[in-house]
Scaffold this motif. Structure first.
Motif, PDB file in Angstrom:
ATOM      1  N   ALA A 134      30.481  63.983  70.563  1.00 39.05           N
ATOM      2  CA  ALA A 134      30.838  65.285  69.983  1.00 39.05           C
ATOM      3  C   ALA A 134      30.440  66.436  70.905  1.00 39.05           C
ATOM      4  CB  ALA A 134      30.185  65.441  68.608  1.00 39.05           C
ATOM      5  N   VAL A 135      29.259  66.355  71.497  1.00 36.12           N
ATOM      6  CA  VAL A 135      28.831  67.401  72.439  1.00 36.12           C
ATOM      7  C   VAL A 135      29.711  67.368  73.680  1.00 36.12           C
ATOM      8  CG1 VAL A 135      26.953  68.186  73.938  1.00 36.12           C
ATOM      9  CG2 VAL A 135      26.463  67.509  71.582  1.00 36.12           C
ATOM     10  N   GLY A 152      33.970  74.078  78.437  1.00 37.00           N
ATOM     11  CA  GLY A 152      33.069  74.166  79.577  1.00 37.00           C
ATOM     12  C   GLY A 152      31.636  73.848  79.186  1.00 37.00           C
ATOM     13  N   ILE A 153      30.802  73.739  80.177  1.00 33.35           N
ATOM     14  CA  ILE A 153      29.409  73.341  79.983  1.00 33.35           C
ATOM     15  C   ILE A 153      28.670  74.280  79.040  1.00 33.35           C
ATOM     16  CG2 ILE A 153      27.182  73.099  81.167  1.00 33.35           C
ATOM     17  CD1 ILE A 153      29.077  70.765  81.576  1.00 33.35           C
ATOM     18  N   SER A 154      28.974  75.553  79.055  1.00 36.62           N
ATOM     19  CA  SER A 154      28.265  76.505  78.193  1.00 36.62           C
ATOM     20  C   SER A 154      28.504  76.209  76.715  1.00 36.62           C
ATOM     21  CB  SER A 154      28.664  77.933  78.511  1.00 36.62           C
ATOM     22  OG  SER A 154      30.037  78.124  78.224  1.00 36.62           O
ATOM     23  N   ALA A 155      29.546  75.446  76.411  1.00 38.77           N
ATOM     24  CA  ALA A 155      29.828  75.113  75.012  1.00 38.77           C
ATOM     25  C   ALA A 155      28.734  74.250  74.418  1.00 38.77           C
ATOM     26  CB  ALA A 155      31.178  74.404  74.893  1.00 38.77           C
ATOM     27  N   ALA A 156      28.108  73.426  75.222  1.00 36.34           N
ATOM     28  CA  ALA A 156      27.022  72.582  74.718  1.00 36.34           C
ATOM     29  C   ALA A 156      25.879  73.447  74.190  1.00 36.34           C
ATOM     30  CB  ALA A 156      26.524  71.642  75.806  1.00 36.34           C
ATOM     31  N   LYS A 157      25.671  74.599  74.787  1.00 39.13           N
ATOM     32  CA  LYS A 157      24.624  75.507  74.313  1.00 39.13           C
ATOM     33  C   LYS A 157      25.020  76.148  72.984  1.00 39.13           C
ATOM     34  CE  LYS A 157      23.077  76.565  78.954  1.00 39.13           C
ATOM     35  NZ  LYS A 157      23.083  77.531  80.020  1.00 39.13           N
ATOM     36  N   ARG A 158      26.321  76.398  72.799  1.00 37.47           N
ATOM     37  CA  ARG A 158      26.805  77.018  71.566  1.00 37.47           C
ATOM     38  C   ARG A 158      27.255  75.983  70.537  1.00 37.47           C
ATOM     39  NH1 ARG A 158      30.042  79.149  75.244  1.00 37.47           N
ATOM     40  NH2 ARG A 158      31.900  78.518  74.108  1.00 37.47           N
ATOM     41  N   PHE A 159      27.141  74.719  70.849  1.00 39.87           N
ATOM     42  CA  PHE A 159      27.625  73.628  70.009  1.00 39.87           C
ATOM     43  C   PHE A 159      27.114  73.774  68.575  1.00 39.87           C
ATOM     44  CE2 PHE A 159      26.764  69.257  68.416  1.00 39.87           C
ATOM     45  CZ  PHE A 159      28.079  68.863  68.235  1.00 39.87           C
ATOM     46  N   ASP A 160      28.044  73.785  67.617  1.00 36.17           N
ATOM     47  CA  ASP A 160      27.695  73.871  66.200  1.00 36.17           C
ATOM     48  C   ASP A 160      27.951  72.509  65.566  1.00 36.17           C
ATOM     49  OD1 ASP A 160      27.190  74.462  63.578  1.00 36.17           O
ATOM     50  OD2 ASP A 160      28.793  75.934  63.368  1.00 36.17           O
ATOM     51  N   ALA A 161      26.897  71.804  65.284  1.00 31.25           N
ATOM     52  CA  ALA A 161      27.002  70.440  64.757  1.00 31.25           C
ATOM     53  C   ALA A 161      27.391  70.404  63.289  1.00 31.25           C
ATOM     54  CB  ALA A 161      25.669  69.724  64.946  1.00 31.25           C
TER      55      ALA A 161
END
Length: 128
Positions: A52-53, A61-70
């Motif tokens: 999912a991440v 992009g990679i910055s999405a992992a920081k904003r990832f909403d689980a």
């Protein structure tokens, strides 16, 4: 720390699923028996989170992992659910544990209710 709460919720719900299953078959709900039931699904759960991440990062992009909403139902909840179910069943089969069709259907239903259901409830409550 706040980002770990959804993961912890998923882990607890998969443990509850395993406890309910063992209890329904009059098996011990603590100790090695529970661990034997949990590990395939727990491994599938962790794999689902990784996928999912990765999907979120791949799209934005990679910055999405920081904003990832689980807490999202789609795609996160569905990925986590399917990975937990399919990964869990495959690992159970490889380790000699049962994977009867009836068990697959029950597991699919309960894991969907638990892993997708809480996310749907959060989205409904956030929309109000």
């Amino acid at each position: 720390m706040r980002k770990l709460v959804p993961f912890a919720a998923d882990v607890v719900l998969v443990i509850v699923f395993c406890v309910l299953g063992r209890r329904s078959h009059d098996e011990a709900v603590l100790g090695a028996g529970l661990l034997r039931t949990f590990w395939p699904f727990g491994t599938g759960l962790v794999l689902g989170w990784v996928i999912a991440v990765a999907v979120a990062s791949g799209r934005e992009g990679i910055s999405a992992a920081k904003r990832f909403d689980a807490r999202g139902v789609w795609p996160t909840g569905v990925i986590v659910w399917l990975s937990t179910l399919i990964g869990g069943m495959l690992l159970r089969a490889v380790s000699g544990q049962g994977v009867a069709l009836s068990f697959f259907l029950v597991a699919a239903t309960f894991l969907a209710l638990f892993l997708v259901g809480w996310r749907a409830a959060v989205q409904i409550l956030r929309a109000r």
